[in-house]
Design an enzyme around this catalytic site. Structure first.
Site, short mmCIF file in Angstrom:
data_model
loop_
_atom_site.label_atom_id
_atom_site.label_comp_id
_atom_site.label_asym_id
_atom_site.label_seq_id
_atom_site.Cartn_x
_atom_site.Cartn_y
_atom_site.Cartn_z
N CYS A 79 0.75 -1.33 0.07
CA CYS A 79 0.21 0.27 0.31
C CYS A 79 0.82 1.87 0.01
O CYS A 79 1.73 1.07 -1.02
CB CYS A 79 -1.21 -0.20 0.76
SG CYS A 79 -2.24 1.68 0.75
N HIS A 187 -3.86 -4.97 -0.29
CA HIS A 187 -3.55 -5.73 0.50
C HIS A 187 -3.46 -7.04 0.80
O HIS A 187 -4.91 -7.71 0.68
CB HIS A 187 -4.44 -5.02 2.09
CG HIS A 187 -3.84 -3.94 2.32
ND1 HIS A 187 -3.28 -3.25 2.91
CD2 HIS A 187 -4.51 -2.90 1.66
CE1 HIS A 187 -3.30 -1.99 3.69
NE2 HIS A 187 -4.25 -1.23 2.15
N GLU A 189 -2.51 -9.24 3.02
CA GLU A 189 -2.85 -10.01 4.17
C GLU A 189 -4.71 -9.71 4.43
O GLU A 189 -4.32 -10.49 5.14
CB GLU A 189 -2.25 -8.82 5.23
CG GLU A 189 -2.23 -7.58 5.30
CD GLU A 189 -2.12 -6.41 4.73
OE1 GLU A 189 -1.67 -6.95 3.88
OE2 GLU A 189 -2.46 -5.32 4.97
#
Lengths: 207, 262
Positions: A79, A187, A189
């Site tokens: 990001c 992202h 994650e």
């Protein structure tokens, strides 16, 4: 050990837990020595570019991050951690980045009005379109979607840097890769099983 | 192209999911972690946990819950209900939540929106707005008034104007719950959703009234919503998330479909 650079920004625990699930041995740290000794380094970042860039500088970790990139060990920016690899961002005036890559970070529809159906920030799941072979995105099925939360994106001067694009009314670069350095605007994650696959690729990446 | 999101909402009390989620083989389970993992596997794009715990001390439990959920699922989730300060934001975000929804406190102290946006980024500030139609303006357009305290207290605020206001203050998303439709399963308030969505440039999550996949389709097309919040229709086992998503996909709505083998 995978060092997750802690410079006072971002939800680092999500990144840590996802790397753990992907089989890695992450460690959240603000110790330049630990970052220096790590096998690989992750630079996360959420919020405003200038807040991230300022915090990174003030934390005294900018040199450690640059050194990690130069050392040839696998490096992943996420990001704003991707955006900071470029020369500058237009968010809240002009803020300089780490200038690892040529190019700047601009807002969606910076120079034109966004169509009425396009919302900014770009929040949600969007299609990852690979632009070329990539170690980070290897084995990710075509048409896979990943999770984005941002209003700005990087425009690399060298299009060869781009490893994937996505489309939010306008096409934009959402992943870059060169030698040991990779970065994603989305992202991983928070991108479910697709994101874990991408993080697994990073965990298994040996310099 | 950005997908429309399907977001299950779970009510949480003292760290446990309440208001019966009835999956087959999982009757009366109130474990937020197990339910979050289940919905994640079924294709939920995000999750919302609404904490309805009354007492102050028990707020610790929502922090604990956020940490456990974050350990188990790798999709974004929002925690809302009873948040009063930016210190609350910090604790729940640090525990692993991605976004915080605020409602009453945003009306009482609008500066919390800009404070939180500045400290943690707009992306994690979701302002929940609970309007009810109270009449019509002289020009015939509906007058939706914002209610707080779980829909009990009128505020005098016009919902569309309040939505514009929270965007200006730095909210990253709006969670719009029609008090007229909430709990009815009679369909979202399309007129309200469209009016709010078209006056702001930030995403709007529509809530209140979902009962069928057709309702979800209507709200992301005619209602111009960016996401559809669903509760009973999936908790009760009437529909699965993949059924809803397939319905939308078949009608040309951009949707995230899970790939086999991932």
């Amino acid at each position: 050990m995978i060092a997750i650079v802690d410079y006072g920004m971002a939800n680092l625990r999500s990144v840590e837990r996802a790397l753990l699930r992907a089989g890695g041995d992450p460690c959240i740290t603000s110790d330049p020595e630990l970052i220096g000794n790590a096998d690989s380094v992750v630079l996360p970042g959420v919020g405003a570019f200038c807040a991230c860039a300022t915090n990174l500088k003030d934390s005294g970790l900018e040199e450690a991050v640059k050194f990690a990139m130069d050392s040839g060990k696998p490096f992943l920016g996420i990001c704003v951690g991707m955006q900071m690899l470029f020369e500058e961002s237009t968010e809240m005036g002009i803020t300089p980045g780490l200038s690892r890559f040529d190019g700047r970070v601009i807002r969606f529809y910076e120079n034109s009005a966004a169509p009425p159906n396009i919302k900014i920030p770009h929040i949600g799941w969007n299609i990852l379109q690979p632009a070329r072979q990539s170690r980070l995105l290897e084995g990710v099925p075509a048409g896979s979607q990943v999770y984005f939360v941002h209003s700005y994106y990087a425009v690399p001067s060298d299009s060869q840097l781009v490893s994937a694009v996505s489309d939010h009314g306008e096409s934009f670069c959402c992943a870059v890769e060169r030698e040991n350095i990779s970065a994603t605007q989305f992202h991983p994650e928070k991108s479910g099983s697709v994101g874990l696959k991408i993080l697994q690729n990073f965990v298994n990446w040996r310099s | 192209m950005l997908s429309r999101r399907i977001i299950p909402c779970l009510d949480v009390q003292e760290g446990r999911v309440v208001k019966g989620v009835n999956f087959i083989n999982l009757r009366d389970s109130g474990d937020p972690v197990e339910l979050a993992a289940r919905y994640d596997a079924m294709g939920a794009d995000e999750l919302v946990f609404l904490d309805i715990t009354a007492s102050h001390e028990r707020r610790e439990m929502v922090v604990e819950m956020a940490a456990m959920v974050a350990d188990a699922v790798f999709i974004p989730f929002t925690v809302g209900g009873g948040i009063r300060t930016t210190a609350d934001f910090k604790r729940i975000l640090r525990a692993g939540a991605d976004k915080i929804a605020i409602n009453t406190v945003a009306v009482e102290h609008p500066e919390i929106i800009s404070d939180a946006a500045e400290k943690f980024g707009s992306q994690c500030v979701v302002v929940a707005i609970d309007p009810r139609m109270v009449g019509r303006y002289p020009d015939g357009s509906p007058h939706w008034e914002v209610f707080v305290h779980g829909g009990r207290t009128p505020t005098g605020l016009d919902a569309v104007e309040w939505a514009e206001q929270v965007e200006k203050l730095g909210a990253g998303e709006i969670l719009l719950t029609s008090m007229d439709r909430d709990g009815t399963q009679a369909g979202y308030d399309l007129e309200l959703t469209k009016a709010v969505s078209n006056c702001v440039s930030i995403p709007v999550i529509a809530s209140g009234g979902a009962g069928t996949p057709q309702h979800c389709y209507d709200v992301v097309t005619e209602g111009c919503a960016d996401a559809a919040l669903i509760a009973s229709m999936v908790h009760d086992g009437h529909y699965t998330i993949s059924e809803i998503k397939q319905y939308l996909l078949d009608r040309g709505v951009p949707i995230r479909i899970l790939h086999e083998g991932n």
